[in-house]
Design a protein around this motif. Structure first.
Motif, PDB file in Angstrom:
ATOM      1  N   GLY A   1      47.415  35.463  69.215  1.00 22.23           N
ATOM      2  CA  GLY A   1      46.470  35.532  70.318  1.00 22.23           C
ATOM      3  C   GLY A   1      46.114  36.961  70.640  1.00 22.23           C
ATOM      4  O   GLY A   1      46.544  37.909  69.959  1.00 22.23           O
ATOM      5  N   MET A   2      45.322  37.161  71.700  1.00 19.68           N
ATOM      6  CA  MET A   2      44.827  38.490  72.048  1.00 19.68           C
ATOM      7  C   MET A   2      45.960  39.476  72.308  1.00 19.68           C
ATOM      8  O   MET A   2      45.963  40.594  71.797  1.00 19.68           O
ATOM      9  N   MET A   3      46.951  39.071  73.101  1.00 18.42           N
ATOM     10  CA  MET A   3      48.050  39.982  73.425  1.00 18.42           C
ATOM     11  C   MET A   3      48.882  40.277  72.186  1.00 18.42           C
ATOM     12  O   MET A   3      49.321  41.411  71.966  1.00 18.42           O
ATOM     13  N   GLY A   4      49.088  39.268  71.357  1.00 22.83           N
ATOM     14  CA  GLY A   4      49.849  39.485  70.129  1.00 22.83           C
ATOM     15  C   GLY A   4      49.150  40.437  69.181  1.00 22.83           C
ATOM     16  O   GLY A   4      49.791  41.289  68.543  1.00 22.83           O
ATOM     17  N   ILE A   5      47.844  40.309  69.068  1.00 21.70           N
ATOM     18  CA  ILE A   5      47.070  41.201  68.198  1.00 21.70           C
ATOM     19  C   ILE A   5      47.163  42.634  68.708  1.00 21.70           C
ATOM     20  O   ILE A   5      47.380  43.576  67.939  1.00 21.70           O
ATOM     21  N   ALA A   6      46.986  42.809  70.020  1.00 22.75           N
ATOM     22  CA  ALA A   6      47.042  44.158  70.601  1.00 22.75           C
ATOM     23  C   ALA A   6      48.410  44.796  70.371  1.00 22.75           C
ATOM     24  O   ALA A   6      48.514  45.969  69.970  1.00 22.75           O
ATOM     25  N   GLY A   7      49.479  44.031  70.614  1.00 29.25           N
ATOM     26  CA  GLY A   7      50.819  44.571  70.401  1.00 29.25           C
ATOM     27  C   GLY A   7      51.082  44.903  68.949  1.00 29.25           C
ATOM     28  O   GLY A   7      51.690  45.939  68.633  1.00 29.25           O
ATOM     29  N   SER A   8      50.630  44.052  68.047  1.00 27.96           N
ATOM     30  CA  SER A   8      50.822  44.292  66.623  1.00 27.96           C
ATOM     31  C   SER A   8      50.078  45.535  66.164  1.00 27.96           C
ATOM     32  O   SER A   8      50.599  46.328  65.374  1.00 27.96           O
ATOM     33  N   MET A   9      48.867  45.740  66.687  1.00 30.25           N
ATOM     34  CA  MET A   9      48.089  46.925  66.299  1.00 30.25           C
ATOM     35  C   MET A   9      48.755  48.207  66.787  1.00 30.25           C
ATOM     36  O   MET A   9      48.698  49.238  66.110  1.00 30.25           O
ATOM     37  N   LEU A  10      49.388  48.140  67.949  1.00 28.93           N
ATOM     38  CA  LEU A  10      50.088  49.321  68.462  1.00 28.93           C
ATOM     39  C   LEU A  10      51.315  49.642  67.614  1.00 28.93           C
ATOM     40  O   LEU A  10      51.629  50.814  67.369  1.00 28.93           O
ATOM     41  N   ARG A  11      52.030  48.601  67.178  1.00 29.84           N
ATOM     42  CA  ARG A  11      53.254  48.820  66.405  1.00 29.84           C
ATOM     43  C   ARG A  11      52.970  49.178  64.949  1.00 29.84           C
ATOM     44  O   ARG A  11      53.732  49.918  64.328  1.00 29.84           O
ATOM     45  N   ARG A  12      51.879  48.643  64.398  1.00 31.52           N
ATOM     46  CA  ARG A  12      51.590  48.840  62.968  1.00 31.52           C
ATOM     47  C   ARG A  12      50.129  49.238  62.788  1.00 31.52           C
ATOM     48  O   ARG A  12      49.321  48.475  62.268  1.00 31.52           O
ATOM     49  N   PRO A  13      49.749  50.422  63.205  1.00 31.44           N
ATOM     50  CA  PRO A  13      48.331  50.810  63.212  1.00 31.44           C
ATOM     51  C   PRO A  13      47.718  51.002  61.822  1.00 31.44           C
ATOM     52  O   PRO A  13      46.492  51.061  61.706  1.00 31.44           O
ATOM     53  N   LEU A  14      48.536  51.069  60.787  1.00 31.81           N
ATOM     54  CA  LEU A  14      47.999  51.298  59.450  1.00 31.81           C
ATOM     55  C   LEU A  14      47.751  50.016  58.666  1.00 31.81           C
ATOM     56  O   LEU A  14      47.294  50.061  57.524  1.00 31.81           O
ATOM     57  N   LEU A  15      48.028  48.866  59.265  1.00 37.66           N
ATOM     58  CA  LEU A  15      47.708  47.601  58.603  1.00 37.66           C
ATOM     59  C   LEU A  15      46.234  47.285  58.776  1.00 37.66           C
ATOM     60  O   LEU A  15      45.614  47.675  59.776  1.00 37.66           O
ATOM     61  N   PRO A  16      45.620  46.568  57.836  1.00 35.72           N
ATOM     62  CA  PRO A  16      44.239  46.130  58.030  1.00 35.72           C
ATOM     63  C   PRO A  16      44.094  45.351  59.332  1.00 35.72           C
ATOM     64  O   PRO A  16      45.012  44.633  59.746  1.00 35.72           O
ATOM     65  N   LEU A  17      42.950  45.481  59.970  1.00 35.59           N
ATOM     66  CA  LEU A  17      42.739  44.836  61.256  1.00 35.59           C
ATOM     67  C   LEU A  17      42.968  43.323  61.168  1.00 35.59           C
ATOM     68  O   LEU A  17      43.557  42.716  62.066  1.00 35.59           O
ATOM     69  N   GLN A  18      42.511  42.700  60.086  1.00 34.11           N
ATOM     70  CA  GLN A  18      42.628  41.252  59.956  1.00 34.11           C
ATOM     71  C   GLN A  18      44.067  40.794  59.796  1.00 34.11           C
ATOM     72  O   GLN A  18      44.393  39.641  60.109  1.00 34.11           O
ATOM     73  N   SER A  19      44.952  41.678  59.319  1.00 33.94           N
ATOM     74  CA  SER A  19      46.353  41.285  59.146  1.00 33.94           C
ATOM     75  C   SER A  19      46.997  40.916  60.471  1.00 33.94           C
ATOM     76  O   SER A  19      47.905  40.070  60.523  1.00 33.94           O
ATOM     77  N   HIS A  20      46.540  41.523  61.554  1.00 30.22           N
ATOM     78  CA  HIS A  20      47.158  41.276  62.859  1.00 30.22           C
ATOM     79  C   HIS A  20      46.892  39.859  63.361  1.00 30.22           C
ATOM     80  O   HIS A  20      47.585  39.385  64.265  1.00 30.22           O
ATOM     81  N   LEU A  21      45.918  39.164  62.784  1.00 31.00           N
ATOM     82  CA  LEU A  21      45.687  37.764  63.141  1.00 31.00           C
ATOM     83  C   LEU A  21      46.860  36.882  62.735  1.00 31.00           C
ATOM     84  O   LEU A  21      47.060  35.803  63.292  1.00 31.00           O
ATOM     85  N   PHE A  22      47.620  37.345  61.741  1.00 29.66           N
ATOM     86  CA  PHE A  22      48.683  36.524  61.159  1.00 29.66           C
ATOM     87  C   PHE A  22      50.072  37.117  61.369  1.00 29.66           C
ATOM     88  O   PHE A  22      51.048  36.580  60.868  1.00 29.66           O
TER      89      PHE A  22
END
Length: 415
Positions: free
Chosen positions: A67-88
């Protein structure tokens, strides 16, 4: 025998049935060939399936998307992953995958595209003996570069648009160029790392497989695994009295929507330049239509239950694809049914077909209109269509038949 005890776990980013788009078709192809080698299990992200898994799937399960909060948290922790990876990338999904791996104890785990590479890293840390295979499909970084070059179209959300959180759906089209540049860079990094993470990488295009070996050297075996061309009966064809210029594809996918709009504009040109003495013709499109789209000359047939019937008789496939990578499955459909093809260099890419011998090559709207007019006006041109289609089909069968593809998957699985 040995292939009766091999266990394969496939982790998909979407449920593959019913097959409504090219990526689902390729997932199903991998699953079906894997089932000839052993026991197949499936985990898929997204909503509960509209259609159940077929009998050759031993077990299946649904994984939670972020979800939105999960995506935001994942992007903060792993900023070098592709944006779409945070969906999963979320705790419940990762825990469910780990539980399945512990329960199934697979010999091979296949991951659907580079966006799931993070799961492979997590599994490798806990189960280093399992063979990891990336079903990459195509080079997304290359696709995004083409989308940047072609400024008139392109959709970063792609077929996942409806599955994005609302705030992201709002932002994506407004920040398209910036997000494409960022995602291209991040995906290129992920693809290069994949060659060191996975034991084997499957790619639909032999051309892109060669590029991957050169650009991303590593320990992975890069294997060309294109769409299967089934040896279907050659249909009865007659172009002497009429021609149907047909398009196939899900118009919700940006490259298809762009191609369909281009085809409609070309059809308008054709209608302005034909008269009563010319042979009869029409333009038709099969596949999921784009909501609220209006075409002047292309008749939208929507989903057709029998593709063989749609492509029979006097059909000429028209695929004016201007963007995308890999192999276009609509061209495979035409080759299977021995249907003549009019397409662009991008549409024919990766198939090893020769312009003029196996397909009619066009470069844009005006070129396409002229090619259609030539067929409509020339009995000689129509007389050569079936021969061209047969030559293309025979060419495709030399490298995309069932025996070759099964052997390639066997190699990728390390069997």
């Amino acid at each position: 025998m040995w292939w009766d005890i091999v266990k394969v776990l496939y982790i998909a980013t979407r449920w593959p049935w019913p097959v409504e788009m090219g990526r689902q078709r390729m997932i199903v192809q991998t699953l079906e060939f894997a089932a000839t080698l052993g026991e197949v299990h499936l985990l898929s992200f997204g909503d509960p399936p509209k259609k159940p898994a077929p009998d050759f799937i031993t077990s299946s399960g649904i994984l939670e998307m972020s979800g939105m909060m999960g995506i935001a948290g994942s992007m903060l922790r792993r900023p070098l992953l592709p944006l779409q990876s945070h969906l999963f990338l979320n705790g419940p999904a990762t825990a469910a995958v780990m539980e399945a791996v512990e329960r199934i104890r697979p010999d091979v785990i296949v991951f659907d595209m580079a966006r799931l590479s993070h799961l492979a890293l997590a599994i490798h840390r806990h189960y280093p003996g399992i063979r990891l295979v990336l079903d990459m499909d195509d080079r997304l970084s290359k696709r995004y570069q083409r989308m940047l070059t072609n400024e008139t179209a392109g959709d970063l959300g792609g077929t996942f648009e409806a599955r994005l959180p609302g705030a992201i759906r709002f932002l994506v089209p407004r920040l398209k160029k910036l997000l494409l540049r960022v995602e291209k860079s991040l995906m290129d990094r992920s693809e290069r790392r994949a060659a060191d993470v996975f034991d084997a990488i499957l790619m639909v295009s032999a051309l892109e497989a060669d590029e991957m070996r050169t650009d991303c050297p590593g320990r992975a075996d890069v294997v060309a695994f294109p769409p299967l061309i089934n040896e279907l009966p050659v249909p009865q064809q007659d172009f002497s009295r009429s021609v149907r210029f047909v398009f196939i594809g899900n118009a919700g996918y940006a490259p298809n929507a762009e191609a369909l709009e281009l085809l409609d504009r070309a059809a308008v040109q054709v209608s302005k330049n034909t008269g009563s003495s010319d042979t009869d013709y029409c333009f038709q499109a099969a596949g999921k239509p784009l909501a609220h789209a209006v075409y002047k000359k292309v008749e939208v047939a929507g989903f057709v239950p029998d593709l063989s019937a749609f492509l029979a008789g006097n059909a000429v496939l028209v695929a004016p694809i201007l963007q995308g990578t890999g192999i276009k499955t609509k061209i495979i459909d035409a080759l299977e049914h021995s249907v003549p093809v009019i397409t662009t260099p991008v549409g024919a890419e990766g198939l090893g077909l020769t312009e003029g011998e196996h397909f009619i090559c066009v470069l844009g709207e005006d070129d396409l209109a002229q090619a259609c007019l030539h067929i409509i006006r020339s009995p000689e041109a129509r007389g050569g269509l079936a021969r061209m289609a047969a030559a293309a089909r025979n060419k495709g069968l030399t490298s995309q038949n069932r025996t070759i593809l099964r052997d390639r998957l066997t190699f990728a699985f390390g069997l």
